[in-house]
Design a protein around this motif. Structure first.
Motif, PDB file in Angstrom:
ATOM      1  N   MET A   1       0.815  -1.294   0.101  1.00 12.51           N
ATOM      2  CA  MET A   1      -0.090   0.036  -0.126  1.00 12.51           C
ATOM      3  C   MET A   1       0.922   1.095   0.050  1.00 12.51           C
ATOM      4  N   THR A   2       1.496   1.506   1.065  1.00 15.72           N
ATOM      5  CA  THR A   2       2.381   2.666   0.910  1.00 15.72           C
ATOM      6  C   THR A   2       3.649   2.258   0.725  1.00 15.72           C
ATOM      7  N   VAL A   3       4.337   3.280   0.088  1.00 19.34           N
ATOM      8  CA  VAL A   3       5.539   3.172  -0.706  1.00 19.34           C
ATOM      9  C   VAL A   3       6.642   2.938   0.430  1.00 19.34           C
ATOM     10  N   THR A   4       7.473   2.297   0.692  1.00 14.99           N
ATOM     11  CA  THR A   4       8.796   2.210   1.420  1.00 14.99           C
ATOM     12  C   THR A   4      10.093   2.438   0.845  1.00 14.99           C
ATOM     13  N   LEU A   5      11.026   2.548   1.756  1.00 13.32           N
ATOM     14  CA  LEU A   5      12.279   2.903   1.230  1.00 13.32           C
ATOM     15  C   LEU A   5      12.680   1.792   0.228  1.00 13.32           C
ATOM     16  N   ALA A   6      12.512   0.380   0.874  1.00 16.71           N
ATOM     17  CA  ALA A   6      12.605  -0.650  -0.348  1.00 16.71           C
ATOM     18  C   ALA A   6      12.143  -0.465  -1.638  1.00 16.71           C
ATOM     19  N   ASP A   7      10.784   0.043  -1.566  1.00 14.69           N
ATOM     20  CA  ASP A   7      10.226   0.108  -2.811  1.00 14.69           C
ATOM     21  C   ASP A   7      11.292   1.188  -3.726  1.00 14.69           C
ATOM     22  N   VAL A   8      11.631   2.336  -3.182  1.00 22.07           N
ATOM     23  CA  VAL A   8      12.346   3.191  -3.785  1.00 22.07           C
ATOM     24  C   VAL A   8      13.615   2.531  -4.408  1.00 22.07           C
ATOM     25  N   ALA A   9      14.289   1.811  -3.455  1.00 25.66           N
ATOM     26  CA  ALA A   9      15.698   0.894  -3.557  1.00 25.66           C
ATOM     27  C   ALA A   9      15.475   0.106  -4.915  1.00 25.66           C
ATOM     28  N   ALA A  10      14.473  -0.461  -4.908  1.00 24.39           N
ATOM     29  CA  ALA A  10      14.009  -1.515  -5.929  1.00 24.39           C
ATOM     30  C   ALA A  10      14.130  -0.718  -7.471  1.00 24.39           C
ATOM     31  N   ARG A  11      13.313   0.311  -7.191  1.00 22.43           N
ATOM     32  CA  ARG A  11      13.174   1.237  -8.523  1.00 22.43           C
ATOM     33  C   ARG A  11      14.228   1.756  -9.246  1.00 22.43           C
ATOM     34  N   ALA A  12      15.185   2.292  -8.312  1.00 24.39           N
ATOM     35  CA  ALA A  12      16.455   2.807  -8.465  1.00 24.39           C
ATOM     36  C   ALA A  12      17.460   1.880  -8.506  1.00 24.39           C
ATOM     37  N   GLN A  13      17.126   0.651  -8.441  1.00 23.08           N
ATOM     38  CA  GLN A  13      18.258  -0.475  -8.588  1.00 23.08           C
ATOM     39  C   GLN A  13      19.398  -0.279  -7.602  1.00 23.08           C
ATOM     40  N   VAL A  14      19.245  -0.035  -6.407  1.00 22.23           N
ATOM     41  CA  VAL A  14      20.105   0.145  -5.526  1.00 22.23           C
ATOM     42  C   VAL A  14      19.727  -0.276  -4.257  1.00 22.23           C
ATOM     43  N   SER A  15      20.649  -0.482  -3.196  1.00 27.08           N
ATOM     44  CA  SER A  15      20.040  -0.943  -1.826  1.00 27.08           C
ATOM     45  C   SER A  15      19.357  -0.108  -1.052  1.00 27.08           C
ATOM     46  N   PRO A  16      18.567  -0.352  -0.137  1.00 30.66           N
ATOM     47  CA  PRO A  16      17.811   0.580   0.935  1.00 30.66           C
ATOM     48  C   PRO A  16      19.017   1.584   1.524  1.00 30.66           C
ATOM     49  N   ALA A  17      19.891   1.059   1.767  1.00 30.67           N
ATOM     50  CA  ALA A  17      21.136   1.508   2.471  1.00 30.67           C
ATOM     51  C   ALA A  17      21.478   2.841   1.773  1.00 30.67           C
ATOM     52  N   THR A  18      21.662   2.890   0.451  1.00 31.67           N
ATOM     53  CA  THR A  18      21.890   3.980  -0.461  1.00 31.67           C
ATOM     54  C   THR A  18      20.803   4.983  -0.495  1.00 31.67           C
ATOM     55  N   VAL A  19      19.511   4.505  -0.560  1.00 28.43           N
ATOM     56  CA  VAL A  19      18.482   5.663  -0.890  1.00 28.43           C
ATOM     57  C   VAL A  19      18.436   6.237   0.682  1.00 28.43           C
ATOM     58  N   SER A  20      18.588   5.610   1.743  1.00 20.98           N
ATOM     59  CA  SER A  20      18.470   6.399   3.041  1.00 20.98           C
ATOM     60  C   SER A  20      19.784   7.342   3.005  1.00 20.98           C
ATOM     61  N   ARG A  21      20.914   7.033   2.522  1.00 21.70           N
ATOM     62  CA  ARG A  21      22.092   7.930   2.432  1.00 21.70           C
ATOM     63  C   ARG A  21      21.865   9.270   1.705  1.00 21.70           C
ATOM     64  N   VAL A  22      21.169   8.883   0.488  1.00 22.83           N
ATOM     65  CA  VAL A  22      20.820   9.798  -0.434  1.00 22.83           C
ATOM     66  C   VAL A  22      19.759  10.924   0.415  1.00 22.83           C
ATOM     67  N   LEU A  23      18.872  10.213   0.783  1.00 22.35           N
ATOM     68  CA  LEU A  23      18.030  11.202   1.737  1.00 22.35           C
ATOM     69  C   LEU A  23      18.553  11.980   2.625  1.00 22.35           C
ATOM     70  N   ASN A  24      19.411  11.421   3.452  1.00 18.99           N
ATOM     71  CA  ASN A  24      19.932  11.950   4.812  1.00 18.99           C
ATOM     72  C   ASN A  24      21.256  12.740   4.306  1.00 18.99           C
ATOM     73  N   GLY A  25      21.658  12.626   3.183  1.00 19.07           N
ATOM     74  CA  GLY A  25      22.999  13.416   2.538  1.00 19.07           C
ATOM     75  C   GLY A  25      24.066  13.343   3.587  1.00 19.07           C
ATOM     76  N   ASN A  26      24.396  12.364   4.285  1.00 18.06           N
ATOM     77  CA  ASN A  26      25.444  12.414   5.182  1.00 18.06           C
ATOM     78  C   ASN A  26      26.210  11.404   4.925  1.00 18.06           C
ATOM     79  N   TYR A  27      26.675  10.853   3.784  1.00 16.91           N
ATOM     80  CA  TYR A  27      27.400  10.064   3.280  1.00 16.91           C
ATOM     81  C   TYR A  27      27.492   9.969   1.985  1.00 16.91           C
ATOM     82  N   PRO A  28      28.882   9.939   1.370  1.00 12.88           N
ATOM     83  CA  PRO A  28      29.198  10.026   0.077  1.00 12.88           C
ATOM     84  C   PRO A  28      28.423   9.023  -0.989  1.00 12.88           C
TER      85      PRO A  28
END
Lengths: 348, 348
Positions: A1-28
């Motif tokens: 139903m609701t979109v989660t980090l994992a969904d975004v990760a899947a769509r962007a073909q990256v791991s959830p960790a990476t999405v989280s990092r992009v969103l928080n911008g505290n990791y290269p």
DNA sequence: AGTCGTGCAGCAAGCGCTTTCTACACAGCG
DNA sequence: CGCTGTGTAGAAAGCGCTTGCTGCACGACT
């Protein structure tokens, strides 16, 4: 139903960790990857799950502001100033914080409950505004809560409220005593000798301090106060109206009425007018706070201006750690006497 | 460091599940067990972790209230009323909810960001108060957000704000048009024919509706409006002061000034007085909202009373699902004309 | 050419709670 | 005396995210 980090990760073909990092911008994260993630976020209309994020990161972006009466501009002005410094959306601060104001309605229980609620949310900071209750048990309870909050890393700031020792709270306190004294001295200087005083609710620090200042001025001028000259009421207009009638009943020879705040003073003016008395020819009136409407009273209100917005802004910055706390964690904010048309020499 | 559910469970010699159930009270727990748990909670000074709880339960006890200007009693009064119904601590409601007011400062971006922040927190309900921006793009963006919020189960209520179709939001709308019309009709009835109008900011629905009501009254009385008679400003006192001087400059023969709200009206009164004009002998003045201080103006302000507290309370109840939404999700709240001393027949 | 940074991405272990499902007593019943 | 029903407690699987650590390229050294 609701979109989660994992969904975004899947769509962007990256791991959830990476999405989280992009969103928080505290990791290269490589620019191209970031783009891809951002695109996915956008397409999916993803909104971060606050609770989950707060849980995992053990931090929150909530900042609480406690006020006694949200309908009173006295608090509204402070709250607005605090909030604008907290950052909130669009504020100066970088991270988006949810600055929320909580209305205690002057009730001790509510105050405590809100504090607990904020503690529950692991608030980043809490600002308490306005006078405190003087009930010992309640003060102890609040102090304990504040200490616990501080210990848990929540920054606690008191704005326009007396210091709370040993709690780790920073206090920006209004000099109500000094302001009250200065105001009454002004009246005494005009020649008044019989001054009525409409105090606020008994169990408030603000009430007590202003009254103490008033009395100190009387004492300094060698005037013995008549107990009939003081009436307690609430901090609102109607209370001022009623109290003034009472004062007039008790001693019709009063030449000045000092009110707990501007709203009360407005009520006093109305009561005086309705009693056929002119201001300041028959009776002088003085308020406190210098809220925006005070200058529009007819005649304009003599009062003590409290730098509400400035103090609030400073409290906000301190709460955000953007300004250093004053030495000793305590700063006194002084008021400024504003002499206007509602005060003049006594009749005769 | 911080006490967790597990700690309490260990101390009470039960499983975490049991502690959770005692705390939430939605599952049978033997009285003796409950006591033991409560005792442990007390001894350990345990405070539930809000984010964790919200995450696991997929619900939150946060309720957002958006206001345009927290320093303005217009919003303060509504917010206070909403909040007291939301329950908040000590409110009527059983569960304790964190009713938080967010100050948008009239900025569209902030409004949107706050909405996102609340969405992030998975707020239980959101109440938007006051007029909306008329910018089409922004309105669409807000509508989209509201729709998304509704879909996610957040109850959305608009209080004193025009309906937002197809968003699932319930609207309690003020009849600004009707009020404005009634007010101007009152003035026309007194014999005024040249009326200045100080409107609020251009891009606000409230501004437009009140102005439309004013013009409708003029048209109904066959009065052709002079474009010089309308000035736009902000919703504050100073703006009213400046606008009045401008009106007077443009057409000194005006016999009445209608203001966007009471604060503006107060500024208008000050400007008139400073220009040596008497109210209402030379110029009549009318406000809107009937905020508490309006009755204290000298002379008291003729205005349209909006049932701010009542509407807020109702909005709060609807937001909590404690009162049924009005049919069609839309209710119109009417104002009441308050005729007071600031309006009288035109001079001559 | 071999080795060592360095820059990015992923794995996986939680964060502290809720809740479903299971387990266990014990009482009442036939 | 075994069976079922009822009342209560526990085990454990997540909720959706963050982050320490690992891993893998690739370019820059010696």
């Amino acid at each position: 139903m609701t979109v989660t980090l994992a969904d975004v990760a899947a769509r962007a073909q990256v791991s959830p960790a990476t999405v989280s990092r992009v969103l928080n911008g505290n990791y290269p994260v490589a620019a191209t990857t970031r783009e891809r993630v951002l695109k996915a976020v956008d397409e999916l209309d993803y909104v971060l799950n606050g609770p989950a994020s707060a849980l995992a990161a053990a931090t929150s972006d909530l900042v609480g502001i406690l006020v006694n009466d949200i309908a009173d501009p006295f608090f509204g002005i402070m709250a607005g100033a605090i909030q604008s410094e907290i950052g909130g959306p669009g504020g100066r601060a970088g991270g988006e914080r949810l600055a929320v104001v909580c209305n205690t309605g002057g009730s001790p229980e509510r105050e405590l409950t809100y504090l607990t609620l904020l503690q529950r949310q692991r608030a980043a900071a809490v600002v308490l505004t306005g006078g405190a209750m003087e009930d010992a048990a309640h003060q102890a309870a609040v102090a304990a809560k504040l200490r616990r909050l501080s210990e848990a890393g929540t920054r606690v700031v008191l704005c326009g409220r007396p210091p709370a020792p040993e709690t780790g709270a920073v206090a920006l306190t209004f000099d109500n005593r000094g302001g009250g004294r200065e105001l009454t001295e002004h009246l005494l200087g005009l020649g008044h000798r019989r001054l009525g005083y409409i105090a606020g609710p008994r169990e408030r620090t603000t009430t007590r301090h202003r009254l103490e200042g008033h009395r100190a001025a009387l004492v300094a001028h060698g005037i013995e106060e008549d107990p009939r000259w003081t009436v307690h009421g609430r901090y609102d207009r109607q209370s001022g109206y009623e109290a003034t009638l009472e004062l007039l009943r008790r001693d019709p020879s009063l030449t000045a009425v000092v009110a707990a705040n501007d709203s009360v003073a407005l009520g006093a003016c109305a009561a005086l007018r309705d009693s056929g008395l002119r201001i300041p020819d028959d009776v002088s009136v003085a308020g406190f706070d210098d809220l925006p409407f005070s200058i529009d009273a007819v005649p304009a209100l003599t009062t003590v201006r409290l730098p509400l917005a400035e103090a609030g802004a400073r409290a906000g910055r301190v709460a955000m750690g953007r300004e250093e706390a004053p030495a000793g964690g305590i700063a006194t904010v002084r008021g400024e006497l504003m002499v206007r048309g509602s005060s003049g020499g006594p009749r005769g």
